[in-house]
Design an enzyme around this catalytic site. Sequence first.
Site, PDB file in Angstrom:
ATOM      1  N   GLY A   1       0.797  -1.226   0.000  1.00 52.22           N
ATOM      2  CA  GLY A   1       0.000   0.000   0.000  1.00 52.22           C
ATOM      3  C   GLY A   1       0.826   1.271   0.000  1.00 52.22           C
ATOM      4  O   GLY A   1       2.020   1.265  -0.284  1.00 52.22           O
TER       5      GLY A   1
ATOM      6  N   GLY B   1       4.890   4.003  -9.131  1.00 54.84           N
ATOM      7  CA  GLY B   1       5.480   2.677  -9.387  1.00 54.84           C
ATOM      8  C   GLY B   1       4.439   1.577  -9.190  1.00 54.84           C
ATOM      9  O   GLY B   1       4.287   0.685 -10.032  1.00 54.84           O
ATOM     10  N   HIS B   2       3.697   1.657  -8.085  1.00 49.62           N
ATOM     11  CA  HIS B   2       2.630   0.679  -7.845  1.00 49.62           C
ATOM     12  C   HIS B   2       1.598   0.748  -8.982  1.00 49.62           C
ATOM     13  O   HIS B   2       1.123  -0.281  -9.465  1.00 49.62           O
ATOM     14  CB  HIS B   2       1.893   0.993  -6.532  1.00 49.62           C
ATOM     15  CG  HIS B   2       2.704   0.801  -5.288  1.00 49.62           C
ATOM     16  ND1 HIS B   2       3.032   1.837  -4.449  1.00 49.62           N
ATOM     17  CD2 HIS B   2       3.231  -0.322  -4.711  1.00 49.62           C
ATOM     18  CE1 HIS B   2       3.717   1.365  -3.405  1.00 49.62           C
ATOM     19  NE2 HIS B   2       3.856   0.064  -3.549  1.00 49.62           N
TER      20      HIS B   2
ATOM     21  N   LYS C   1      12.627  -2.769  -8.719  1.00 46.34           N
ATOM     22  CA  LYS C   1      13.185  -1.968  -7.626  1.00 46.34           C
ATOM     23  C   LYS C   1      13.637  -2.885  -6.486  1.00 46.34           C
ATOM     24  O   LYS C   1      14.673  -2.677  -5.879  1.00 46.34           O
ATOM     25  CB  LYS C   1      12.106  -0.986  -7.155  1.00 46.34           C
ATOM     26  CG  LYS C   1      12.186  -0.570  -5.723  1.00 46.34           C
ATOM     27  CD  LYS C   1      12.778   0.797  -5.604  1.00 46.34           C
ATOM     28  CE  LYS C   1      12.940   1.270  -4.184  1.00 46.34           C
ATOM     29  NZ  LYS C   1      12.257   0.565  -3.144  1.00 46.34           N
TER      30      LYS C   1
ATOM     31  N   GLN D   1      14.040  -9.482  -4.234  1.00 48.23           N
ATOM     32  CA  GLN D   1      12.713 -10.040  -3.974  1.00 48.23           C
ATOM     33  C   GLN D   1      12.171 -10.722  -5.235  1.00 48.23           C
ATOM     34  O   GLN D   1      11.640 -11.845  -5.179  1.00 48.23           O
ATOM     35  CB  GLN D   1      11.778  -8.913  -3.535  1.00 48.23           C
ATOM     36  CG  GLN D   1      10.316  -9.297  -3.477  1.00 48.23           C
ATOM     37  CD  GLN D   1       9.481  -8.214  -2.846  1.00 48.23           C
ATOM     38  OE1 GLN D   1       9.454  -8.071  -1.630  1.00 48.23           O
ATOM     39  NE2 GLN D   1       8.787  -7.428  -3.644  1.00 48.23           N
TER      40      GLN D   1
ATOM     41  N   SER E   1       7.453   3.894  -1.029  1.00 49.47           N
ATOM     42  CA  SER E   1       6.574   4.407   0.034  1.00 49.47           C
ATOM     43  C   SER E   1       7.417   5.030   1.141  1.00 49.47           C
ATOM     44  O   SER E   1       6.996   5.977   1.807  1.00 49.47           O
ATOM     45  CB  SER E   1       5.722   3.276   0.611  1.00 49.47           C
ATOM     46  OG  SER E   1       5.027   2.610  -0.421  1.00 49.47           O
TER      47      SER E   1
HETATM   48  P1  AMP Z   1       5.749  -2.412  -1.774  1.00 52.00           P
HETATM   49  O1  AMP Z   1       4.373  -1.888  -1.545  1.00 52.00           O
HETATM   50  O2  AMP Z   1       6.824  -1.409  -1.546  1.00 52.00           O
HETATM   51  O3  AMP Z   1       5.981  -3.745  -1.091  1.00 52.00           O
HETATM   52  O4  AMP Z   1       5.844  -2.719  -3.314  1.00 52.00           O
HETATM   53  C1  AMP Z   1       4.870  -3.487  -3.974  1.00 52.00           C
HETATM   54  C2  AMP Z   1       5.378  -3.846  -5.356  1.00 52.00           C
HETATM   55  O5  AMP Z   1       5.671  -2.637  -6.061  1.00 52.00           O
HETATM   56  C3  AMP Z   1       6.690  -4.642  -5.321  1.00 52.00           C
HETATM   57  O6  AMP Z   1       6.670  -5.613  -6.357  1.00 52.00           O
HETATM   58  C4  AMP Z   1       7.721  -3.595  -5.586  1.00 52.00           C
HETATM   59  O7  AMP Z   1       8.907  -4.098  -6.181  1.00 52.00           O
HETATM   60  C5  AMP Z   1       6.988  -2.695  -6.548  1.00 52.00           C
HETATM   61  N1  AMP Z   1       7.578  -1.354  -6.548  1.00 52.00           N
HETATM   62  C6  AMP Z   1       7.873  -0.577  -5.473  1.00 52.00           C
HETATM   63  N2  AMP Z   1       8.451   0.569  -5.860  1.00 52.00           N
HETATM   64  C7  AMP Z   1       8.535   0.514  -7.210  1.00 52.00           C
HETATM   65  C8  AMP Z   1       9.032   1.400  -8.216  1.00 52.00           C
HETATM   66  N3  AMP Z   1       9.583   2.566  -7.900  1.00 52.00           N
HETATM   67  N4  AMP Z   1       8.952   1.020  -9.506  1.00 52.00           N
HETATM   68  C9  AMP Z   1       8.411  -0.185  -9.838  1.00 52.00           C
HETATM   69  N5  AMP Z   1       7.899  -1.059  -8.945  1.00 52.00           N
HETATM   70  C10 AMP Z   1       7.967  -0.717  -7.654  1.00 52.00           C
END
Ligand code: AMP
Length: 283
Positions: A32, A37-38, A150, A154, A187
């Site tokens: 969330g 990016g999300h 990013k 993972q 985030s």
């Molecule tokens: P998170 O909410 O940070 O766990 O991210 C959820 C998904 O969004 C994960 O697959 C992250 O790798 C991806 N994500 C986070 N930041 C970025 C970004 N800047 N560009 C592309 N994907 C992202």
Amino acid sequence: MMEVVNTIAVMQERCESLRLSGKRIALVPTMGFFHEGHLELMRIGRELSDIVVVSIFVNPTQFGPNEDFESYPRDMESDLAKAEKRNVDLAFAPSVDEMYPGDSQTKIMVEKVTKHLCGLSRPGHFNGVTTVVAKLFNIAKPHIAIFGEKDYQQLTVIRRMAKDLDMDIRIVGVPTFREPDGLAMSSRNSYLNTDERVSALSLNKSLDFAEDLCKQGEREVFKIREAVEALILSHPHTAIDYINICDSHTLEDLETLEKEVLVALAVKVGKTRLIDNRVITIG
Ligand code: AMP
């Protein structure tokens, strides 16, 4: 209209009937506090499937005891509005109790690729990630799951899990979305104050620098690491967690650059731990 589901049982029922009606499901797992990016991951999901499912769950088991689980930014209302605007079909937003009722005894552990980079500085982190992602796969029953580059390690770990456990799910990686000045969207960027926000640019700048050095013919890992370190530390409020230059597939350390390498960084800027990476093909 987007439907918001909070329970595993309802989610499984919805996804099962979608599958039975021949729909292809894409899942975008997230914690969330959405940024562009999300939203890009959701857009790709839309392109590749009939149904886009987004999960929003700040997963406690992937945070260490001294990490930011409690303070991790959350804004469910705004996230749901953003997801709806991106034509997401189903948002899955379970509580911690729903996901971990307390009698669970099973964890998924991927071996080698978790032994590097963030796996060293965040013990247990990837077990938390793979276990929750496997649960989300069983809950949303996707054909496709979408992750950001990013979080390069993972993505590597999840690809490994899916392959090793014969999960019939296509894992799609999406290039890192950046702010106009190059900072990778995260985030956690919301934790940064004005000065720290400037210093945070050192991550992407140092990746540019590393790439330039490779293009100029530098092949010694320690020299690139030293140059990257100096550039980052020339910015105030920075402390290095790791600077690693490794094989982009196995994530194993290299001494000399060859084939396709990953330059991966984890840097504390003030109290905020940021990561970024670049894959460089050695010509
Ligand atoms: P998170 O909410 O940070 O766990 O991210 C959820 C998904 O969004 C994960 O697959 C992250 O790798 C991806 N994500 C986070 N930041 C970025 C970004 N800047 N560009 C592309 N994907 C992202």
